[in-house]
Structures are given as C-alpha cells and as structure tokens.
Scaffold this active site. Structure first.
Site, mmCIF file in Angstrom:
data_model
loop_
_atom_site.group_PDB
_atom_site.id
_atom_site.type_symbol
_atom_site.label_atom_id
_atom_site.label_comp_id
_atom_site.label_asym_id
_atom_site.label_seq_id
_atom_site.Cartn_x
_atom_site.Cartn_y
_atom_site.Cartn_z
ATOM 1 N N LYS A 192 -14.316 9.431 -3.114
ATOM 2 C CA LYS A 192 -15.551 9.935 -2.312
ATOM 3 C C LYS A 192 -15.970 11.264 -3.007
ATOM 4 O O LYS A 192 -17.253 11.051 -3.097
ATOM 5 C CB LYS A 192 -15.174 9.830 -0.618
ATOM 6 N N HIS A 226 0.754 -1.341 0.029
ATOM 7 C CA HIS A 226 0.018 0.041 -0.047
ATOM 8 C C HIS A 226 0.860 1.411 0.036
ATOM 9 O O HIS A 226 0.240 2.438 0.162
ATOM 10 C CB HIS A 226 -0.987 0.250 1.274
ATOM 11 N N LYS A 265 -7.908 14.213 5.182
ATOM 12 C CA LYS A 265 -7.135 13.063 5.105
ATOM 13 C C LYS A 265 -5.890 13.224 6.296
ATOM 14 O O LYS A 265 -6.075 14.110 6.882
ATOM 15 C CB LYS A 265 -6.281 12.981 3.856
ATOM 16 N N ARG A 266 -5.237 11.897 6.464
ATOM 17 C CA ARG A 266 -4.338 12.119 7.366
ATOM 18 C C ARG A 266 -3.130 13.306 6.989
ATOM 19 O O ARG A 266 -3.026 13.425 5.898
ATOM 20 C CB ARG A 266 -3.474 10.784 7.569
ATOM 21 N N THR A 272 -8.306 7.133 -1.545
ATOM 22 C CA THR A 272 -9.443 6.789 -1.692
ATOM 23 C C THR A 272 -10.767 8.104 -1.348
ATOM 24 O O THR A 272 -11.658 7.922 -1.987
ATOM 25 C CB THR A 272 -10.062 5.606 -0.986
ATOM 26 N N LYS A 312 1.533 14.374 1.336
ATOM 27 C CA LYS A 312 0.228 14.971 1.065
ATOM 28 C C LYS A 312 -0.014 16.505 0.910
ATOM 29 O O LYS A 312 -0.726 16.970 0.376
ATOM 30 C CB LYS A 312 -0.876 14.282 2.206
HETATM 31 C C1 GL2 Z 1 -2.187 3.744 2.272
HETATM 32 C C2 GL2 Z 1 -1.882 4.530 0.887
HETATM 33 O O1 GL2 Z 1 -1.155 5.639 1.875
HETATM 34 C C3 GL2 Z 1 -3.096 5.224 0.431
HETATM 35 O O2 GL2 Z 1 -2.720 5.968 -0.876
HETATM 36 C C4 GL2 Z 1 -4.156 4.049 -0.188
HETATM 37 O O3 GL2 Z 1 -5.085 4.679 -0.729
HETATM 38 C C5 GL2 Z 1 -4.334 3.291 0.875
HETATM 39 C C6 GL2 Z 1 -5.112 2.002 0.646
HETATM 40 O O4 GL2 Z 1 -4.497 1.273 -0.375
HETATM 41 O O5 GL2 Z 1 -3.256 2.701 1.582
HETATM 42 N N1 GL2 Z 1 -1.065 2.999 2.538
HETATM 43 C C7 GL2 Z 1 -1.077 3.003 3.948
HETATM 44 O O6 GL2 Z 1 -0.225 2.567 4.565
HETATM 45 N N2 GL2 Z 1 -2.062 3.795 4.316
HETATM 46 C C8 GL2 Z 1 -2.711 4.237 3.380
HETATM 47 O O7 GL2 Z 1 -3.700 4.973 3.520
HETATM 48 N N3 GL2 Z 1 -2.154 4.172 5.677
#
Ligand code: GL2
Length: 795
Positions: free
Chosen positions: A638, A338, A526-527, A634, A532
């Site tokens: 949304k 991820h 978002k975080r 994601t 970001k």
């Molecule tokens: C993440 C990615 O940063 C994000 O871009 C992705 O959409 C999500 C789901 O695949 O995974 N990887 C990760 O460690 N986190 C994410 O949100 N916490």
C-alpha cells in the site's frame, strides 16, 4: 452518467431520503442523508447483481472461506467501482450536502484482525473486477475488532458494534437460512449478502456472511413462570456464536466458542453449496460433477473443519459412501497458509472438537486412518508417520488435515513458500511436492489508490493518457519514462506534500498533536507484534533523542515518526510496546530542545479508514520484521503504490518489492534468514549491548527512570526480553540488537537522501511505476488460473 441519469439519481435520492425518514428534506440529519445514499446505490446495484448471479449459476465458481473479511467502509469504494464517484459528489453538492461529512457516518466493517482479513477483502474486489466467479463466505460478527483508545498511554479496548444503527450494504436473505447442529445446541444461520462490485464492468459478486440466531426469540412458558432470564437464555446462547470477532491476530484462541464460530459458518456454507447444487443439478444424485463447479479456498486453518463437514453432508444427508465423498472432497479443497509462527498453527483438543461436532470428529478419525494406511503403504514406519498425523496426542492438527486432503497448498510470498517447503511443511513437501505453490499477495488498487489518493490517481491517468491501469496495474510501468522529467517529479512531490498536509490536519484534530508536513513522515502501521519489531523503531527514536539532546544543532532533517496498530488484549508485551511508544512520544514532543526536529505520534484506533489517509502521506514505509517471520505483509504494498519508500528487511514480500522497484530506490537493511539461522545458537545480545554505547544508552532508558511506565513493569519486561531473559533462553528472540546498527545507518542515509528532492521524487516514481505486480488482480488471476482453473476473460 448523462444528464437524464443524473436527474434520475437525484430524484431517487431525495425520494428515498423522505421515504425512510418521513421528513422534509431540510429536516433530515446527516445520518439520514448517508442512509438514503446507501439505499439509492443499493437500488442501482441490484439489477446487475441479480444478472451476475443468474449468469454464474451454471459456471465453475470459487468459494473463498474465511473467518475474517476486513472490509472497512463501502460507500466511497462502491461509488468508485460503479464509476459515479465524482458525479455523485457533485450532485450532493448541488443539494447542499457535503459528501465527506456524510461519509463519516459509516462505521468500518472491521470483521478481521489485520492482513489476513484485509487480503480476503482485496480478493473480493479483484475477483469482481477481473470477472471471476467468486463467492466469499464468512461470519457476520456483531462486534468487529475492538475500538482502541489510549489512557495515560496504555491501550484501552471498547466494543465495536458496527451494525447497531443498521447496515445499509447487506441484504438479509431469510429464505436461505440453514440449521447448524452442535452437539448440545442447534441454531439458525441467517445469511446477509453484501454486493461486491467490479470496476465499471457490470459484475457483482457476493459476500455472504452468516449470523447466528435462535429459533425462538424467547420461551413463553418460562416467561409466564417469571423466569425472565431463563426465557431468553437460549436466544443469548445462540447469538453468542456470532457476537464478537476474536481479537487475537495469529494466536490460537483454543476456546470452544471459537471453534463453534468456525464450524457455524462453515457448516452453513457447505449446506448452502450442496442445497444449491441439488436445486440446479437435480439429476446428479451422486454428486459426480460437484467438483467441476466448486472449488473452495481455505483462508488459513480457520475454516478447515469444512473438510469433514462436506463429507458429513454428502454421506449422512445424501447417502454417498464415505469413499465417494472423500474422493470429491479431495478435488474441492485448496489451502492457503499465512504464517510460519507456531503459535498460529491451529491444533484443537479432541474434546473440544467433540463438543462442537462429534460427527466431524468421527470423520476426522476416518481420514486419519486413511492417512496412516496410505503412508504405511508408502513404507513409512509408525514414528515416521507421526508428523503427518491429523490426530496425535489428543489434538487435531488443522493444517495436516488440509494438506493431506486438499489438492493445493500455497504460501503468500516467494520466501514464505520456500520456508514452508524447506522447513515448516518440509515433510509434506517431500511426499506431495506437486501440491505446493506460491501466490504472492496483492492489494486492490481501487481502494488503495483510486479512492484513497485521488490526486495521484489523476496524475497517473494524465501521464499515461488512459485509465487502463485501473484494470491492469502493470501499465504503471509507463510512468518510468518520466523518471528524469523534473516537472513531473516536482508535480509528484507536490502531491505527496498535499497528502501530508491533509494527514497533519487530521492528526491535529484527532490526536491533538501538531506535526510539520515539511518533515519526513516515517510510518509504521500494522498490528503490534514482537516479530514486527515496533520496539526496534522505538529504540532507534530513543537513540535519536539522546543524540539531539547532546547536540541540538546536529545535522538532522526533521522527522515525524508515526505509529498505528492494535495489540491483542491479552498480549502483555505488545501492550508494553504501545505504552513505550506513547511514553517516548510524550517525552520527545514536550521537550523544546528537540521537538522542532523530532516528533512521535501513535494514532488511536488504526483501521482501514484511517489507513486510507495514512498510506498516501508516507515518505518512508517501515517494514522491519525479523527476516523469515513476516509471511508476506501487504501494508508494504500500500505504501509502495502510493510512492512511499520501503525501509525494510529482506523478508516476506519486501524482497519482491526490492526486486521490482530496485534496491537503489528503497532502503534495505538487516540480517537475512540464512544469516540468522547461522548465528542462532551463538547469538549473544548482551554482548552487543555491552559493546555498543548507542544501543546501551537506548536500552538503559527502559529501566533507568528516564521513561515512566507508571509502575506497570512493562518497560522492564521489554528490557528483560532483550538482554536479561528470565526463562533461560538466550534473549532477544527477534534479533532487535543484532539489526540495530544497520537500521541506524540506513536511517542516516534516508535522512541525507531526502534533502535531494528530485532524487527522492524519482525513487517514489520508480516505486509507483513498478507496483503493478502487487495488484491483487494479478494474485487472484494466478489463483483462478493455476489453482482453481476458472476462466477469467482477462488472461
Ligand atoms: C498474515 C501474515 O502475518 C502477513 O504477513 C500476510 O501478509 C497476511 C496475508 O497473507 O497473513 N497471517 C496471519 O495470520 N495474519 C496475517 O496478517 N493475521
């Protein structure tokens, strides 16, 4: 529901309410009313749940192993999926109960950090709706992600004991408890099962979350001896394991307790699968068909210790040879990556692995030996083998373990998968190209549209003349035929306006800030991470503020910038970014020269249930990560699904959003990965700063006294990172200054375009119409079809 069913529901509900409270109806509290509603709904789910379990018992099933499931609330979602949302609301209304008020008694189940955990929750919803057998396995943290508040603009964290008043959506299944053995400790793993209801299809899958408990509540001898603390020490040590979710998003924790959590839920889950297999396939003593019934999807590296654990259980507890067990394991595990950020790729010091499970460490060495021999046979030298090693420099590389053993490795968006193949795992791709595949992420339209945007949902059904789109989101394409229908475009505009008004009211109540629903709602939730680039957004707001101060009559359409998101408690610079946003908000919102045109809000404690109010109300969706860094995203989907236009870089799934909805209907800006790779060495942020006065003025504001960080040196830290690096690096690692000018110009275009209501609304419509691809139904069908080889009746 027909009338009979309605009456029955009301009857059951009132009876439950009185039974669980021992009170007369009019003496019950709103919380009582919420609890009784959970009970009543759980009773309705029960029968279909058992039927689904019985049916899937002898069918191939996917097991989604994930340290995080960011569920949010379940009440509304379950009612939607049962197809009784409106009716139940009405029935409660007849009883004088305000549904929205009791809905607020449900705490979010926030058992995840961000996208990765929310993805797992969306997948659960989609698998059930698409009638795919999928179990979720995870951890029942007693404390979810912390609650965030602001004190003087600084983030404060507080515990989130979401189950302190009970949890109406889980069933404790004591009879399925397992024992998990660590080197120095053994604990009981107790499963809590949550039903995952498919959309009006009778399918109910299970999310099984494990809770750590002691064997004994307390040691009587010690208690009698007046050693009160010692009497409960073991209990506490056991309970510690699932006490709290690590709040670090994409940051290796490196703590024994964290690996213990991982091993805890993975060991319990593997034992669970093996025990059930033995019960239902009792003649397959050598597990020859195990892989025909099980595929385990590893959600990032967090559950990867499941690989040696399966071998351990098969060898030590079931008498298989290592080679036999290994061969089974190779056919069972698939791995999802991820992120490409190095700080997230887990590597565990061997002494920690040893402390958690010495036997698993031994098996990891055995696998590593196999790998080395295997690669030598392929003609690789010792040093050529190094990047592949599972154990090297006294560390266990969890990704290498899964890539070597598993049969599938996938990224989560097209660009991300390409980067894995060309860069992050290039060496692996050269040896095992057939293992690599892409599965672009998705989101569930049930929670993120049907439930959270009732008006838009109704609009879509009316225009398409059917509800089929709720199962097959590609049907949204049918909306394109209204692209030039002014009445329809006006209707869509009005829905957005209503949602903006609702959000404005909510923000006034919760944040105490008045915002104008007629202004452009430009949102980044978002975080908080440097990659970001929330600080790019903030620097641009500072620039706008300067411009408006110089020229209050400037031609500028009023805009409200909204932020939301949590910073990991130990991530200083992310916390600095929050402080900066709050400080800019304070200055701007209190300045009568500009505050009719410019407003800034950072909402407190952004979470799933807050998102449900925010996504439907956005005009502009800020997706501004440095190209190549956001694996997928994601939130971007949304917003799109709710008619927000993407202001985004060419990164992650943004690229696919532009492809599907058309760049002309969105706002793309910034350097591409290739461009950034090219300039990487020669990049000179200071040069940009010195020659671009807009940037200079904005960056200067960090340190010239215009903004106050209460002597925390937080703003200086951001300033230094941008143009005055203290570590000998070139500075501005995430190319904020590089992309600033293009970002600014693109904002100018947005500000102009928004004034043409029909043209804007048309873009919204085109985004909604082309959001079908981003349904997690499509994603999960791709997993089922291409990785798991599990039948879904719908493809
Ligand atoms: C993440 C990615 O940063 C994000 O871009 C992705 O959409 C999500 C789901 O695949 O995974 N990887 C990760 O460690 N986190 C994410 O949100 N916490």
């Amino acid at each position: 529901m027909d009338n009979l069913a309605k009456n029955k529901f009301t009857e059951d509900y009132v009876e439950n309410l009185q039974r669980i409270t021992l009170k007369n109806f009019d003496e019950t509290s709103e919380k009582d009313k919420y609890d009784a509603l959970c009970d009543t709904i759980m009773e309705r789910i029960n029968q279909e749940w058992r039927a689904s379990k019985n049916k899937s018992r002898y069918e191939r099933t996917a097991y989604y192993f994930s340290a995080e499931f960011l569920i949010g609330r379940s009440l509304g979602n379950n009612l939607i999926n049962l197809g009784i949302y409106d009716e139940v609301k009405e029935l409660l209304d007849e009883l004088g109960i305000d549904f929205e008020a009791i809905e607020d008694y449900e705490d979010d189940a926030a058992l995840g950090n961000g996208g990765l955990g929310r993805l797992a929750a969306c997948f659960m919803d989609s698998a059930a709706t698409q009638d795919i057998n999928m179990y979720g396995y995870g951890v029942r943290y007693r404390e979810g992600i912390f609650k965030q508040s602001f004190e003087n603009g600084f983030q404060k964290e507080e515990g989130d004991s979401w189950i302190k008043d009970g949890d109406g959506w889980s069933i404790r299944v004591d009879s399925d408890s397992r024992i998990v053995n660590f080197r120095d400790q053994a604990v009981k793993a107790v499963p809590f099962d949550m039903p995952v209801v498919g959309l009006e299809n009778g399918k109910v899958n299970t999310l099984r979350l494990w809770q750590a408990e002691p064997f004994e509540e307390f040691e009587f001898d010690k208690f009698n001896n007046f050693e009160y603390d010692a009497a409960v020490a073991k209990k506490n040590r056991a309970e510690d394991i699932t006490r709290v979710l690590y709040p670090n998003d994409m940051q290796r924790a490196g703590k024994v307790l964290r690996l213990k959590q991982q091993y805890f839920f993975v060991s319990a889950s593997i034992q669970d699968l093996v025990a059930k297999y033995k019960r239902y396939f009792s003649d397959d003593l050598r597990f020859k068909n195990f892989h025909n019934y099980h595929v385990i999807q590893l959600n990032d590296t967090h559950p990867n210790i499941a690989i040696p654990e399966l071998i351990r259980v098969l060898v030590d507890e079931n008498g298989l040879e290592f080679e036999e067990a290994f061969a089974i394991t190779q056919k069972v595990f698939a791995f999802t990556n991820h992120t490409v950020l190095q700080e997230a790729l887990e590597k565990w010091p061997i002494d920690i692995v040893e402390e958690v499970s010495p036997r698993c460490l031994e098996i990891i060495y055995q696998i590593n030996d196999l790998l080395v021999n295997n690669f030598k046979e392929k003609g690789l030298s010792e040093t050529e083998i190094d990047p592949y090693r599972i154990v090297i420099y006294d560390q266990v590389h969890m990704a290498n373990l899964a890539i070597y053993v598993g049969f599938s490795v996938n990224g989560v968006a097209a660009l991300h998968t390409e980067i894995l193949k060309d860069d992050t795992f290039k060496h692996w791709y050269e040896i095992f190209p057939e293992k690599f595949n892409n599965k672009t992420n998705g989101i569930t339209p049930r929670r993120w549209l049907v439930y959270s945007n009732r008006a838009l949902s109704k609009f879509i059904t009316e225009k398409l003349g059917t509800e089929d789109w709720k199962y097959n989101l590609d049907e949204l394409k049918g909306l394109e035929k209204f692209a030039d229908d002014e009445d329809v475009l006006n209707e869509l505009w009005d829905i957005k306006q209503e949602n903006k008004k609702r959000l404005a009211t909510y923000i006034l109540e919760n944040e105490g800030i008045k915002i104008d629903p007629e202004s452009i709602f430009d949102i980044q939730v978002k975080r908080i991470h440097e990659y970001k680039r929330q600080h790019l957004n903030i620097l641009h707001i500072i620039y706008l503020y300067h411009e408006l101060k110089k020229n209050p009559d400037m031609d500028f359409y009023p805009t409200t910038f909204i932020f939301g998101g949590k910073a990991a408690p130990g991530y200083f610079r992310a916390k600095a970014i929050i402080k900066l946003a709050n400080e800019v908000a304070r200055v701007v919102n209190n300045d009568p020269d500009v505050n009719e045109k410019l407003k800034v809000v950072f909402v407190e404690n952004f979470r799933v249930s807050y998102g449900e109010k925010i996504y439907p109300a956005a005009d502009v969706s800020e997706q501004i990560s440095t190209a190549g860094k956001e694996a997928s995203g994601t939130g971007n989907m949304k917003f799109m699904l709710n008619g927000g236009l993407t202001l985004g870089t060419y990164d992650g799934a943004n690229i696919e959003i532009f492809d599907h909805a058309g760049e002309e209907n969105n706002y793309r800006f910034g350097a591409t990965v290739e461009q950034l790779n090219e300039i990487d060495q020669s990049y000179n942020p200071r040069g940009i700063y010195q020659t671009n006065m807009d940037i200079k003025d904005a960056v200067e504001a960090l340190v010239n006294g215009e903004l106050d960080d209460n002597n925390s040196y937080m703003f200086l830290d951001i300033y230094n990172e941008l143009i005055n690096p203290q570590d000998g690096s070139r500075g501005d690692r995430y190319f904020i200054l590089k992309d600033f000018e293009d970002y600014k110009k693109t904002h100018e275009k947005i500000n102009k375009d928004y004034r043409d209501k029909l043209a804007w609304s048309r873009k919204c419509l085109m985004n909604i119409a082309n959001a079908g691809y981003f349904s997690s139904d499509r994603t999960i069908i791709n997993y089922a079809d291409e990785i798991w080889k599990i039948d879904s009746p719908n493809y």
